[in-house]
Write an enzyme that holds these catalytic residues in place. Structure first.
Site, PDB file in Angstrom:
ATOM      1  CG  HIS A   2      13.428  35.652  33.597  1.00 34.92           C
ATOM      2  ND1 HIS A   2      13.975  36.076  32.405  1.00 34.92           N
ATOM      3  CD2 HIS A   2      13.804  34.357  33.721  1.00 34.92           C
ATOM      4  CE1 HIS A   2      14.629  35.074  31.838  1.00 34.92           C
ATOM      5  NE2 HIS A   2      14.544  34.018  32.624  1.00 34.92           N
TER       6      HIS A   2
ATOM      7  CG  ASP B  25      13.756  39.283  31.271  1.00 34.87           C
ATOM      8  OD1 ASP B  25      14.021  39.423  32.487  1.00 34.87           O
ATOM      9  OD2 ASP B  25      13.696  38.170  30.708  1.00 34.87           O
TER      10      ASP B  25
ATOM     11  CD  GLN C  26      13.929  26.685  29.194  1.00 33.32           C
ATOM     12  OE1 GLN C  26      14.012  25.855  28.309  1.00 33.32           O
ATOM     13  NE2 GLN C  26      13.411  27.887  28.972  1.00 33.32           N
ATOM     14  N   GLY C  27      18.389  28.129  31.533  1.00 29.82           N
ATOM     15  CA  GLY C  27      19.661  28.290  32.236  1.00 29.82           C
ATOM     16  C   GLY C  27      20.610  29.245  31.537  1.00 29.82           C
ATOM     17  CG  ASP C  28      21.778  29.091  27.678  1.00 28.33           C
ATOM     18  OD1 ASP C  28      22.839  28.817  28.276  1.00 28.33           O
ATOM     19  OD2 ASP C  28      21.299  28.382  26.775  1.00 28.33           O
ATOM     20  CB  SER C  29      17.543  33.182  31.626  1.00 27.60           C
ATOM     21  OG  SER C  29      16.423  32.861  30.872  1.00 27.60           O
TER      22      SER C  29
HETATM   23  N1  ARG Z   1      13.856  31.657  30.212  1.00 30.48           N
HETATM   24  C1  ARG Z   1      15.007  30.826  29.984  1.00 30.48           C
HETATM   25  C2  ARG Z   1      15.904  30.822  31.200  1.00 30.48           C
HETATM   26  O1  ARG Z   1      15.429  31.203  32.234  1.00 30.48           O
HETATM   27  C3  ARG Z   1      15.716  31.176  28.721  1.00 30.48           C
HETATM   28  C4  ARG Z   1      15.009  30.587  27.613  1.00 30.48           C
HETATM   29  C5  ARG Z   1      15.552  30.971  26.303  1.00 30.48           C
HETATM   30  N2  ARG Z   1      14.811  30.206  25.381  1.00 30.48           N
HETATM   31  C6  ARG Z   1      15.024  30.195  24.076  1.00 30.48           C
HETATM   32  N3  ARG Z   1      14.323  29.393  23.361  1.00 30.48           N
HETATM   33  N4  ARG Z   1      15.929  30.975  23.538  1.00 30.48           N
HETATM   34  O2  ARG Z   1      17.000  30.320  31.186  1.00 30.48           O
END
Ligand code: ARG
Length: 266
Positions: free
Chosen positions: A79, A124, A210-213
């Protein structure tokens, strides 16, 4: 940004979060019992990583994390990328904990391989081929489910609290494994065969955000070496009690990832 699409899709409350006062002391989040905004530094509930501690850790310019799978291939989340094919738009930053460090190694992408069949649910993972190799240690991936348990380490430059900004310094935290049945009770749309969950079910307070993905979730193997078991994927909000982080189950895709890397030419 791709990541936002995922967030909006997956976490209903994210938009509502910015309102709260995140003024609790670091560490207070762990003690916080009621659902709601958790405050605490890094990754959410973490601490700064030392330079060289996770040498294979990479920051990607679209706002994701990644890990060096080989010296010239970064493993990240599907993603985080826009599809497969030639792509020179991504810059990987490596060799630092401080993204503003003048000694940072920055290398552009040449190609991207998004997991075959990726459609926004499960699968993913993605690989990014770099224009030149980065001479740093790589992070081996788990090839069996033997390490899909215990305590995991996560790291990233993503938000340190739900709704928060990206971080300049790499943060790390530890999160315990959450079994599929428990995780399924939190998320009915969990793809249990392809995803692995981690977090503090009872208290929340520690999580990726967010941003750790795309960044790795990892642990020590039986010989004491780091091994990657997960890829930061999604969650409802960040660090909420009862809402663990969801990670791509790397062991399940080990063969596909290897085949993809061979295709890109490691
Ligand atoms: N989708 C998020 C990203 O794009 C990562 C989210 C992880 N969330 C969590 N609650 N562990 O960075």
């Amino acid at each position: 940004m791709k990541t936002l699409v995922k967030i909006l899709k997956r976490s209903t409350a994210v938009g509502a979060v910015a309102l709260a006062a995140f003024s609790l002391q670091p560490g207070a989040a762990q003690a916080q019992m009621a659902p709601g905004p958790s405050a605490a530094p890094p990754v959410v509930g973490g601490t700064p990583a030392a330079k060289g501690e996770f040498p294979w850790m990479v920051r990607l310019s679209m706002g994701c994390g990644g890990a060096l799978y080989t010296k010239s291939i970064v493993l990240t989340a599907a993603h985080c990328v826009d599809g497969s094919g030639a792509d020179t738009s991504i810059t990987a930053t490596a060799g630092v904990v401080d993204l503003n460090d003048s000694g940072a190694i920055k290398v552009k992408s040449t190609q991207v391989l998004q997991a075959p069949g990726y459609n926004g649910t499960g699968k993913d993972w993605a690989l990014i081929k770099l224009a030149k190799p980065i001479d740093l240690p790589t992070l081996p991936t788990a090839t069996t489910s033997a390490y899909d348990k215990g305590d995991f380490t996560v790291a990233g430059w993503g938000a340190a609290r739900e709704g928060g900004g990206q971080q300049r310094y790499l943060l790390k935290a530890q999160v315990p494994f959450v079994d599929d049945a428990t995780c399924k009770s939190a998320y009915s749309d969990l793809v249990a065969g392809e995803e692995i969950c981690a977090g503090l079910m009872d208290t929340g307070g520690v999580d990726t955000c967010q941003g750790d993905s795309g960044g790795p979730m990892f642990r020590k193997d039986d010989s004491g070496a780091w091994i990657q078991v997960g890829i930061v994927s999604w969650g409802e909000g960040c660090a909420r009690p009862g809402k663990p982080g969801v990670y791509t189950e790397v062991s399940h895709f080990a063969g596909d990832i290897k085949a993809g890397a061979d295709q890109l030419g490691s």
